[in-house]
Motif scaffolding. Structure first.
Motif, PDB file in Angstrom:
ATOM      1  N   ARG A   1      -2.340  14.275 -12.299  1.00  0.00           N
ATOM      2  CA  ARG A   1      -1.964  15.670 -12.558  1.00  0.00           C
ATOM      3  C   ARG A   1      -0.745  16.121 -11.761  1.00  0.00           C
ATOM      4  O   ARG A   1      -0.050  17.034 -12.167  1.00  0.00           O
ATOM      5  CB  ARG A   1      -3.135  16.595 -12.260  1.00  0.00           C
ATOM      6  CG  ARG A   1      -4.269  16.381 -13.217  1.00  0.00           C
ATOM      7  CD  ARG A   1      -5.369  17.350 -12.975  1.00  0.00           C
ATOM      8  NE  ARG A   1      -6.458  17.102 -13.921  1.00  0.00           N
ATOM      9  CZ  ARG A   1      -7.472  17.894 -14.076  1.00  0.00           C
ATOM     10  NH1 ARG A   1      -7.570  18.985 -13.358  1.00  0.00           N
ATOM     11  NH2 ARG A   1      -8.407  17.592 -14.943  1.00  0.00           N
ATOM     12  N   GLU A   2      -0.520  15.528 -10.621  1.00  0.00           N
ATOM     13  CA  GLU A   2       0.618  15.918  -9.788  1.00  0.00           C
ATOM     14  C   GLU A   2       1.915  15.389 -10.407  1.00  0.00           C
ATOM     15  O   GLU A   2       1.949  14.302 -10.974  1.00  0.00           O
ATOM     16  CB  GLU A   2       0.472  15.343  -8.376  1.00  0.00           C
ATOM     17  CG  GLU A   2      -0.802  15.724  -7.668  1.00  0.00           C
ATOM     18  CD  GLU A   2      -0.884  17.204  -7.340  1.00  0.00           C
ATOM     19  OE1 GLU A   2       0.152  17.887  -7.315  1.00  0.00           O
ATOM     20  OE2 GLU A   2      -2.005  17.684  -7.117  1.00  0.00           O
ATOM     21  N   SER A   3       2.988  16.160 -10.266  1.00  0.00           N
ATOM     22  CA  SER A   3       4.279  15.676 -10.768  1.00  0.00           C
ATOM     23  C   SER A   3       4.834  14.617  -9.820  1.00  0.00           C
ATOM     24  O   SER A   3       4.401  14.480  -8.677  1.00  0.00           O
ATOM     25  CB  SER A   3       5.260  16.831 -10.942  1.00  0.00           C
ATOM     26  OG  SER A   3       5.529  17.447  -9.704  1.00  0.00           O
ATOM     27  N   GLU A   4       5.787  13.879 -10.307  1.00  0.00           N
ATOM     28  CA  GLU A   4       6.324  12.736  -9.578  1.00  0.00           C
ATOM     29  C   GLU A   4       7.046  13.120  -8.291  1.00  0.00           C
ATOM     30  O   GLU A   4       7.262  12.270  -7.432  1.00  0.00           O
ATOM     31  CB  GLU A   4       7.294  11.947 -10.480  1.00  0.00           C
ATOM     32  CG  GLU A   4       6.649  11.344 -11.697  1.00  0.00           C
ATOM     33  CD  GLU A   4       6.643  12.264 -12.912  1.00  0.00           C
ATOM     34  OE1 GLU A   4       6.619  11.742 -14.029  1.00  0.00           O
ATOM     35  OE2 GLU A   4       6.658  13.506 -12.759  1.00  0.00           O
TER      36      GLU A   4
ATOM     37  N   LEU B   1       6.131  10.184  -3.835  1.00  0.00           N
ATOM     38  CA  LEU B   1       7.374   9.588  -3.349  1.00  0.00           C
ATOM     39  C   LEU B   1       7.098   8.504  -2.317  1.00  0.00           C
ATOM     40  O   LEU B   1       7.760   7.457  -2.308  1.00  0.00           O
ATOM     41  CB  LEU B   1       8.288  10.663  -2.779  1.00  0.00           C
ATOM     42  CG  LEU B   1       8.767  11.714  -3.780  1.00  0.00           C
ATOM     43  CD1 LEU B   1       9.528  12.822  -3.074  1.00  0.00           C
ATOM     44  CD2 LEU B   1       9.607  11.087  -4.873  1.00  0.00           C
ATOM     45  N   MET B   2       6.102   8.726  -1.470  1.00  0.00           N
ATOM     46  CA  MET B   2       5.726   7.702  -0.491  1.00  0.00           C
ATOM     47  C   MET B   2       5.142   6.473  -1.192  1.00  0.00           C
ATOM     48  O   MET B   2       5.364   5.342  -0.768  1.00  0.00           O
ATOM     49  CB  MET B   2       4.724   8.249   0.528  1.00  0.00           C
ATOM     50  CG  MET B   2       5.273   9.332   1.435  1.00  0.00           C
ATOM     51  SD  MET B   2       6.651   8.769   2.476  1.00  0.00           S
ATOM     52  CE  MET B   2       8.039   9.504   1.610  1.00  0.00           C
ATOM     53  N   GLU B   3       4.429   6.703  -2.274  1.00  0.00           N
ATOM     54  CA  GLU B   3       3.878   5.586  -3.046  1.00  0.00           C
ATOM     55  C   GLU B   3       5.005   4.764  -3.670  1.00  0.00           C
ATOM     56  O   GLU B   3       4.940   3.533  -3.716  1.00  0.00           O
ATOM     57  CB  GLU B   3       2.920   6.105  -4.123  1.00  0.00           C
ATOM     58  CG  GLU B   3       2.272   5.026  -4.947  1.00  0.00           C
ATOM     59  CD  GLU B   3       1.350   4.100  -4.160  1.00  0.00           C
ATOM     60  OE1 GLU B   3       1.033   3.018  -4.693  1.00  0.00           O
ATOM     61  OE2 GLU B   3       0.947   4.428  -3.032  1.00  0.00           O
ATOM     62  N   VAL B   4       6.047   5.424  -4.144  1.00  0.00           N
ATOM     63  CA  VAL B   4       7.202   4.691  -4.683  1.00  0.00           C
ATOM     64  C   VAL B   4       7.858   3.879  -3.574  1.00  0.00           C
ATOM     65  O   VAL B   4       8.209   2.706  -3.786  1.00  0.00           O
ATOM     66  CB  VAL B   4       8.220   5.652  -5.338  1.00  0.00           C
ATOM     67  CG1 VAL B   4       9.493   4.901  -5.735  1.00  0.00           C
ATOM     68  CG2 VAL B   4       7.613   6.332  -6.558  1.00  0.00           C
ATOM     69  N   MET B   5       8.009   4.463  -2.393  1.00  0.00           N
ATOM     70  CA  MET B   5       8.592   3.710  -1.272  1.00  0.00           C
ATOM     71  C   MET B   5       7.739   2.489  -0.941  1.00  0.00           C
ATOM     72  O   MET B   5       8.270   1.406  -0.681  1.00  0.00           O
ATOM     73  CB  MET B   5       8.734   4.617  -0.044  1.00  0.00           C
ATOM     74  CG  MET B   5       9.807   5.680  -0.170  1.00  0.00           C
ATOM     75  SD  MET B   5      11.485   5.027  -0.277  1.00  0.00           S
ATOM     76  CE  MET B   5      11.691   4.331   1.356  1.00  0.00           C
ATOM     77  N   ARG B   6       6.410   2.652  -0.967  1.00  0.00           N
ATOM     78  CA  ARG B   6       5.517   1.519  -0.725  1.00  0.00           C
ATOM     79  C   ARG B   6       5.730   0.441  -1.777  1.00  0.00           C
ATOM     80  O   ARG B   6       5.843  -0.749  -1.463  1.00  0.00           O
ATOM     81  CB  ARG B   6       4.054   1.969  -0.731  1.00  0.00           C
ATOM     82  CG  ARG B   6       3.084   0.824  -0.407  1.00  0.00           C
ATOM     83  CD  ARG B   6       1.695   1.075  -0.943  1.00  0.00           C
ATOM     84  NE  ARG B   6       1.649   1.182  -2.382  1.00  0.00           N
ATOM     85  CZ  ARG B   6       1.669   0.155  -3.245  1.00  0.00           C
ATOM     86  NH1 ARG B   6       1.763  -1.091  -2.807  1.00  0.00           N
ATOM     87  NH2 ARG B   6       1.607   0.342  -4.543  1.00  0.00           N
TER      88      ARG B   6
END
Length: 113
Positions: free
Chosen positions: A44-47, A53-58
């Protein structure tokens, strides 16, 4: 439990423009598509949420399909484009938020790779 706006807004668009779902989110979605990433339908949360954003960095750090030099370059590019421009404002908001317990929030130190 709070009703309305939370004490600290964790979305890049809000900190960069003062509104949700603005141009920074559209740019982020384009960059995520270039990386082969997209939000899952059930999320439900936007990107542009800080945790996303931390998940993308991971993901960029752990992506074993890319050589290390490419992973580092992508991490730096993503950080500078999507986290660095608003991280100071987020830290200021966290610092200013009322504390509900005795644990003090510490300033997050963001630095490019």
């Amino acid at each position: 439990m709070a009703i309305g706006r939370p004490q600290v807004v964790l979305y890049a668009s809000w900190h960069l423009t003062g509104f949700m779902m603005e141009k920074p989110l559209a740019v982020l979605r384009d960059d995520l598509a270039e990386l082969g990433l997209a939000r899952q339908n059930e999320v439900r949360e936007s990107e542009d949420h800080f945790a996303a954003l931390m998940e993308v960095m991971r993901h960029l750090a752990c992506d074993s399909d890319r050589p290390e030099a490419q992973r580092l370059a992508l991490q730096q590019k993503f950080f500078l484009a999507h986290i660095d421009p608003w991280s100071e404002k987020l830290c200021d908001a966290l610092d200013a938020a009322p504390r509900r317990d005795s644990t003090a929030l510490r300033r997050i130190s963001f630095a490019p790779l």
